[in-house]
Design an enzyme around this catalytic site. Structure first.
Site, PDB file in Angstrom:
ATOM      1  N   CYS A  94      27.232   2.775 -19.211  1.00 54.31           N
ATOM      2  CA  CYS A  94      26.629   1.454 -19.089  1.00 54.31           C
ATOM      3  C   CYS A  94      26.836   0.640 -20.213  1.00 54.31           C
ATOM      4  O   CYS A  94      26.000   0.544 -21.167  1.00 54.31           O
ATOM      5  CB  CYS A  94      25.327   1.486 -18.491  1.00 54.31           C
ATOM      6  SG  CYS A  94      24.474  -0.336 -18.284  1.00 54.31           S
ATOM      7  N   THR A 338       4.682  -7.475  -2.863  1.00 53.22           N
ATOM      8  CA  THR A 338       5.083  -7.790  -1.608  1.00 53.22           C
ATOM      9  C   THR A 338       5.064  -9.532  -1.263  1.00 53.22           C
ATOM     10  O   THR A 338       4.186 -10.006  -1.991  1.00 53.22           O
ATOM     11  CB  THR A 338       4.106  -7.020  -0.452  1.00 53.22           C
ATOM     12  OG1 THR A 338       4.693  -7.648   0.718  1.00 53.22           O
ATOM     13  CG2 THR A 338       2.713  -7.627  -0.569  1.00 53.22           C
ATOM     14  N   TYR A 339       5.956  -9.804  -0.691  1.00 50.92           N
ATOM     15  CA  TYR A 339       5.702 -11.247  -0.335  1.00 50.92           C
ATOM     16  C   TYR A 339       5.364 -11.423   1.124  1.00 50.92           C
ATOM     17  O   TYR A 339       5.590 -12.637   1.678  1.00 50.92           O
ATOM     18  CB  TYR A 339       7.069 -12.049  -0.514  1.00 50.92           C
ATOM     19  CG  TYR A 339       7.196 -11.849  -2.416  1.00 50.92           C
ATOM     20  CD1 TYR A 339       6.850 -12.697  -3.233  1.00 50.92           C
ATOM     21  CD2 TYR A 339       8.223 -10.729  -2.423  1.00 50.92           C
ATOM     22  CE1 TYR A 339       7.188 -12.549  -4.664  1.00 50.92           C
ATOM     23  CE2 TYR A 339       8.706 -10.521  -3.862  1.00 50.92           C
ATOM     24  CZ  TYR A 339       7.991 -11.357  -4.736  1.00 50.92           C
ATOM     25  OH  TYR A 339       8.105 -11.298  -6.101  1.00 50.92           O
ATOM     26  N   THR A 350       4.732  -4.918   4.455  1.00 52.84           N
ATOM     27  CA  THR A 350       6.189  -3.840   4.362  1.00 52.84           C
ATOM     28  C   THR A 350       5.773  -2.535   3.608  1.00 52.84           C
ATOM     29  O   THR A 350       6.520  -2.065   2.909  1.00 52.84           O
ATOM     30  CB  THR A 350       7.306  -4.763   3.230  1.00 52.84           C
ATOM     31  OG1 THR A 350       6.447  -5.021   2.081  1.00 52.84           O
ATOM     32  CG2 THR A 350       7.710  -6.000   4.072  1.00 52.84           C
ATOM     33  N   GLU A 415      15.212  -9.618  -1.977  1.00 50.88           N
ATOM     34  CA  GLU A 415      14.660  -8.247  -1.445  1.00 50.88           C
ATOM     35  C   GLU A 415      15.475  -7.086  -1.500  1.00 50.88           C
ATOM     36  O   GLU A 415      14.861  -6.196  -2.123  1.00 50.88           O
ATOM     37  CB  GLU A 415      14.784  -8.436   0.119  1.00 50.88           C
ATOM     38  CG  GLU A 415      13.655  -9.752   0.734  1.00 50.88           C
ATOM     39  CD  GLU A 415      13.735  -9.962   1.949  1.00 50.88           C
ATOM     40  OE1 GLU A 415      12.797  -9.922   2.897  1.00 50.88           O
ATOM     41  OE2 GLU A 415      14.917 -10.121   2.533  1.00 50.88           O
TER      42      GLU A 415
END
Length: 444
Positions: A94, A338-339, A350, A415
């Site tokens: 990386c 979470t949304y 979720t 997401e």
């Protein structure tokens, strides 16, 4: 300047990510307050920050933890902290993270010759190499013997336990951050090698940096993923309503099935770029499945026997004050974030999906939760998602545009970044657990 014949470098990439269109990121609206916090902390707005800013609560925790690791009082000198992160990021080829920390290393007063190769670094730092490669690729092989070789009174260039914990968290942090960088397709910064050119790129052929994730020839055809979302929603509801009790034997069988499932990560990359090759010892040592099919597996780590909450947290906090608290906050935020939406649906719980993702990554690392039914992993994580997760967690340098676009085709990019964060933190915690368990055994 150009009129006077002076060559002006131009950025090769548009936007922070090769996978996520810049306009999509702006549309999803990064939080201005957290961006200001990031700018004050880092002195710049790098690509990691801009992508993580899609999840402001997480970015705040990440910045606090990283700042404490690199800048606040601690047992290791500041240049060493950056060099340890460089050694760690190089394991996953990386160069983005290597270059970020190389700049930090020099700014902190580090010896430039060390960046020319591991042989120029002090023996004490070089002695971390075995632990570094195990932590990056096969942490379940770490034993108290590895710890003893570094900290026992007779050891050459002896490490104190506090120094070693600091180094371990730095290495695990850089390994997991490399997963995020590759998994989100981050482009090099404009001041990185491969981030600029002195000639405008041809409009028909935009070159990609050899240090950024590989682009596939031809974008995968956009497939209507609407049905995929509806099926996943239905399965989540069914799992939440399921009342069937499984026997311990059946639970174990389902875990073993997930653990030994063959998920290919078939892309083979070329040799590591020169920028990182001289910073890696034994580059052929890479991830191997915890339990290859048909082979004797190492003993599974049962979360009930050694967990972050009951064991790891207090050990880190004792040896590196406040770091356990910072890591715990980060784990909590990414697990609970979470949304209440999924793709085009609002008001969605979720939890089962987030839990399945976290536990699947720990399963890949040989960690088992006795009270979790791994049948849920197979129900909720379709194969293209498993390919992405396994690639990102175990072979992040093999992540490609195709793998990123193949899963959750109707989901927002934010997401997918959320899934990246779960992979990153679950991987970090798994690697820490094995090392902390070895330190605990050494201390007994």
């Amino acid at each position: 300047m150009t009129e006077r014949g002076v060559e002006v470098p131009r950025a090769l990439a548009s936007g922070p990510s090769a996978f996520i269109p810049a306009k999509e990121m702006l549309k999803e609206g990064p939080d201005q307050e957290v961006l200001m916090e990031a700018f004050l902390s880092l002195g710049r707005m790098d690509h990691i920050t801009m992508v993580m800013a899609l999840h402001p609560a997480y970015l705040s925790c990440f910045l606090r933890t990283q700042h404490a690791l690199l800048e606040l009082d601690g047992p290791l000198p500041r240049p060493w902290r950056h060099y340890i992160a460089i050694m760690a990021a190089a394991r996953h080829q990386c160069s983005y993270v290597v270059q970020q920390h190389s700049a930090g290393f020099l700014e902190a007063g580090g010896e430039e010759s060390w960046l020319g190769g591991l042989e120029n670094a002090p023996a004490k730092l070089r002695s971390l190499q075995t632990l570094n490669k195990l932590l990056a690729h096969r942490p379940w092989l770490i034993t108290q013997q590895h710890i003893q070789e570094l900290v026992c009174p007779g050891a050459e260039s002896r490490w104190s336990l506090a120094e070693l914990i600091h180094a371990v968290v730095l290495m695990a942090h850089a390994h997991s951050l490399a997963s995020f960088v590759w998994g989100c397709g981050l482009n090099p910064e404009p001041d990185h090698t491969g981030g600029y050119a002195f000639h405008p790129p041809s409009p028909n052929h935009l070159p990609h940096s050899p240090h950024s994730p590989a682009h596939e020839d031809g974008r995968q055809e956009l497939v209507d993923g609407g049905m995929e979302v509806e099926v996943l929603m239905k399965r989540m509801v069914e799992l939440q309503q399921q009342e069937e009790e499984c026997t311990q034997e059946e639970m174990l069988t389902r875990f073993e099935r997930e653990r030994s499932e063959s998920i290919p990560t078939a892309v083979v990359r070329g040799a590591p770029p020169d920028l990182v090759l001289h910073l890696v010892e034994d580059p052929e040592f890479i991830y191997e499945d915890f339990a290859p099919r048909g082979e004797q597996a190492p003993p599974t780590m049962r979360a009930q026997d050694y967990s972050w909450e009951d064991h790891g947290y207090s050990l880190v906090n004792r040896l590196l004050p406040d770091m356990g608290q910072l890591l715990d906050e980060k784990f909590q935020v990414v697990s609970n974030m979470t949304y209440h939406r999924m793709a085009m649906h609002e008001g969605v719980d979720t939890y089962t999906l987030r839990k399945a993702l976290w536990n699947y990554i720990h399963c890949l690392y040989g960690i088992r939760y006795d009270d979790y039914d791994y049948g849920g992993v197979n129900v909720l994580l379709e194969r293209s998602l498993k390919v992405f997760v396994k690639t990102m967690a175990c072979h992040p340098e093999q992540t490609t545009t195709r793998i990123y676009h193949a899963f959750w085709r109707r989901f927002r990019h934010s997401e997918k970044v959320h899934a990246n964060l779960i992979v990153m933190e679950a991987r970090l915690q798994a690697a820490l657990l094995y090392t902390l368990r070895a330190i605990t055994h050494y201390m007994r």
